[in-house]
Design a protein around this motif. Sequence first.
Motif, short mmCIF file in Angstrom:
data_model
loop_
_atom_site.label_atom_id
_atom_site.label_comp_id
_atom_site.label_asym_id
_atom_site.label_seq_id
_atom_site.Cartn_x
_atom_site.Cartn_y
_atom_site.Cartn_z
N HIS A 1 -3.92 11.99 3.63
CA HIS A 1 -3.61 10.94 2.66
C HIS A 1 -4.51 9.73 2.91
O HIS A 1 -4.95 9.51 4.02
N ARG A 2 -4.76 8.98 1.87
CA ARG A 2 -5.52 7.75 2.03
C ARG A 2 -4.70 6.60 1.43
O ARG A 2 -3.98 6.79 0.46
N GLY B 1 -1.17 -0.91 -3.98
CA GLY B 1 -0.15 -0.81 -5.02
C GLY B 1 0.02 -2.14 -5.74
O GLY B 1 -0.86 -2.59 -6.45
N GLN C 1 -3.76 3.43 -0.72
CA GLN C 1 -4.18 2.88 -2.00
C GLN C 1 -3.36 1.63 -2.26
O GLN C 1 -2.15 1.61 -2.04
N TYR D 1 0.85 -1.19 0.00
CA TYR D 1 0.00 0.00 0.00
C TYR D 1 0.88 1.24 0.00
O TYR D 1 1.98 1.24 0.54
N PHE D 2 0.39 2.31 -0.62
CA PHE D 2 1.08 3.60 -0.56
C PHE D 2 0.04 4.69 -0.34
O PHE D 2 -1.14 4.49 -0.57
N ALA D 3 0.51 5.83 0.13
CA ALA D 3 -0.39 6.93 0.46
C ALA D 3 -0.57 7.86 -0.73
O ALA D 3 0.40 8.23 -1.39
N THR D 4 -1.83 8.21 -1.03
CA THR D 4 -2.11 9.17 -2.07
C THR D 4 -2.75 10.41 -1.45
O THR D 4 -3.53 10.29 -0.50
N PRO D 5 -2.44 11.59 -1.97
CA PRO D 5 -3.03 12.81 -1.41
C PRO D 5 -4.55 12.81 -1.55
O PRO D 5 -5.09 12.42 -2.57
N ALA D 6 -5.22 13.25 -0.49
CA ALA D 6 -6.69 13.31 -0.50
C ALA D 6 -7.17 14.68 -0.06
O ALA D 6 -8.29 14.83 0.39
N ASP E 1 -1.94 17.99 5.50
CA ASP E 1 -2.28 17.18 4.34
C ASP E 1 -2.91 15.87 4.79
O ASP E 1 -2.48 15.28 5.78
#
Length: 93
Positions: A68-69, A73, A71, A31-36, A66
């Motif tokens: 993050h959620r 990978g 996601q 999993y990696f963090a994406t900006p939300a 910021d």
Amino acid sequence: EMVIGAIGRPDQQADGSGPVGYASVWTYQNYFATPAGSQSTGWTQVLSPEIRDQHERVVHKAMVKDVHRPQLGVTLRVTFAHGVVSSVARAKP
């Protein structure tokens, strides 16, 4: 033991018998963090110098952080047959 030492413990493990005998499939999910966006966390007071009248004035600034959620990978599947790695497959979601 070599696989655990190299990439860690699996997220999922499935064991069973098939046409070639006993097999085990270990699944690893990355999993990696994406900006939300961003979220307000409150306000702060900042002293701002006024050059023209040589006084300081209090300025209220919003504080944000910021958000993050997670996601999904890469998913990695390691298949063992008779206790030996028989295949390694990588799949993107």
